[in-house]
Design an enzyme around this catalytic site. Structure first.
Site, short mmCIF file in Angstrom:
data_model
loop_
_atom_site.label_atom_id
_atom_site.label_comp_id
_atom_site.label_asym_id
_atom_site.label_seq_id
_atom_site.Cartn_x
_atom_site.Cartn_y
_atom_site.Cartn_z
N HIS A 240 56.20 14.99 25.83
CA HIS A 240 56.41 14.04 24.74
C HIS A 240 55.30 14.09 23.70
CE1 HIS A 240 53.31 11.22 26.18
NE2 HIS A 240 53.76 11.46 27.40
N CYS B 30 52.50 12.81 32.45
CA CYS B 30 53.39 13.67 31.67
C CYS B 30 52.58 14.71 30.89
CB CYS B 30 54.23 12.83 30.72
SG CYS B 30 55.54 11.91 31.54
#
Length: 344
Positions: free
Chosen positions: A283, A299
């Site tokens: 992301h 992440c």
């Protein structure tokens, strides 16, 4: 006497501009290869050019800031390896020539600020805590300057240095910006390799050729990124951030799940690529200057523009390989996914 005084005034102007951190756009476009090693924290016309050329060649230096920092060095090394050129503390002439030959056109161009650039709405201030983001209708930019800097993959400081005394909040004003593509074209992506040790993400085609390189923030000791191979399950712009109390972030007081609305300053940025382990993804970020320089919450974090370029070309089912040890770009290392759960 008058000529001497005029020369003194010109010299003083040049010195003042240098002290203010201003850059002459023409000097950047015409910049030659730096003949000696450049300090990592020094704003330099040749390095501005170098970073823009790397960005255009799909070897992202992250945020273009005019300094030969860690991310620019990573991108330069990857480009050198891909082109079979030696990479050292100085930039070899052959490497500089290959970079210049990889794209056409000046590295800096003029851009007229549009109504859309200054329309907003803008946040007065970006909250520092997730709890304070809950009531906001959108996680927008905080100013036209921030939006323009991100639009051209630049730091706000570099944009100001190239445009001293320019107003960034008025439509019709012409400014100088990095000449980078608004939308990136990539060949078919067959595999993504995420190097946890070196903080990089590499995209390969079916023949194993490196087609794109990005610096990345990857996990932390308390919330590690997974090992093994996952797959891409989704990709979409303007994601809503879903906070799960199971994440147990120390800075979050809420004991109940909540959502943070979309926007470039959303906790997961302006783009999300979902992976086949619950809670994991690739992301964007509200802090492009900190990519690969700070840990993520499990992440893989890229700049908003880099993850968008990747997300617009990656397909569902594409393997994403997490590498726990250093590896060369041609490695085919594979490990079974741990399935360990983490937050963003």
């Amino acid at each position: 006497m008058m000529r001497r005084m005029l020369g003194a005034v010109i010299s003083l102007s040049v010195i003042s501009a240098a002290l203010a951190g201003n850059l002459d756009p023409a000097a950047v476009n015409d910049a030659a290869r730096p003949a000696k090693q450049i300090a990592a924290d020094k704003l330099n016309a040749s390095i501005v050019k170098l970073q823009i050329l790397l960005d255009r060649a799909r070897f992202s230096p992250g945020e273009i800031d005019g300094k030969l920092g860690e991310n620019a060095q990573k991108a330069l090394k990857a480009f050198a390896e891909q082109n079979g050129v030696a990479s050292d503390k100085t930039i070899a002439p052959e490497l500089w020539d290959k970079l210049n030959a990889a794209s056409e056109g000046p590295v800096l161009i003029e851009y007229k600020i549009t109504d859309a650039d200054v329309k907003g709405p803008f946040l007065k201030e970006l909250p520092g805590k997730l709890d304070d983001m809950k009531p906001l209708k959108a996680l927008s930019y905080t100013s036209p300057l921030e939006g323009l800097a991100e639009k051209f993959h630049m730091s706000a400081d570099l944009l100001r240095a190239l445009n001293p005394d320019k107003a960034f909040d008025k439509a019709g004003v012409t400014i100088v910006v990095a000449n980078v593509p608004a939308r990136r074209e990539l060949p078919h992506i067959a595999r993504l390799d995420i190097d946890k040790k070196n903080g990089t993400l590499k995209a390969f085609d079916e023949g194993g050729t490196l087609i794109a390189f990005y610096p990345a923030s990857i996990g932390s000791p308390d919330r590690p990124t997974p090992s093994g191979t996952l797959k891409v399950t989704s990709a979409h712009e303007n994601p809503v951030y879903h906070y799960n109390p199971d994440y147990k972030f120390r800075s979050v007081k809420s004991k109940k799940p909540f959502d943070v609305q979309p926007g470039p300053n959303n906790p997961v940025g302006a783009y999300w690529i979902g992976l086949s382990a619950e809670g994991y993804g690739i992301h964007g970020t509200a802090e492009p200057d900190r990519v690969s320089k700070s840990a993520s919450h499990g992440c893989v974090r890229l700049t908003n523009w880099d993850v968008r370029a990747l997300g617009e070309h990656v397909k569902r089912g594409t393997p994403v390989v997490f590498l726990d040890a250093p590896t060369d770009s041609s490695s085919e290392q594979r490990r079974k996914s741990s399935g360990r759960r983490a937050s963003n």
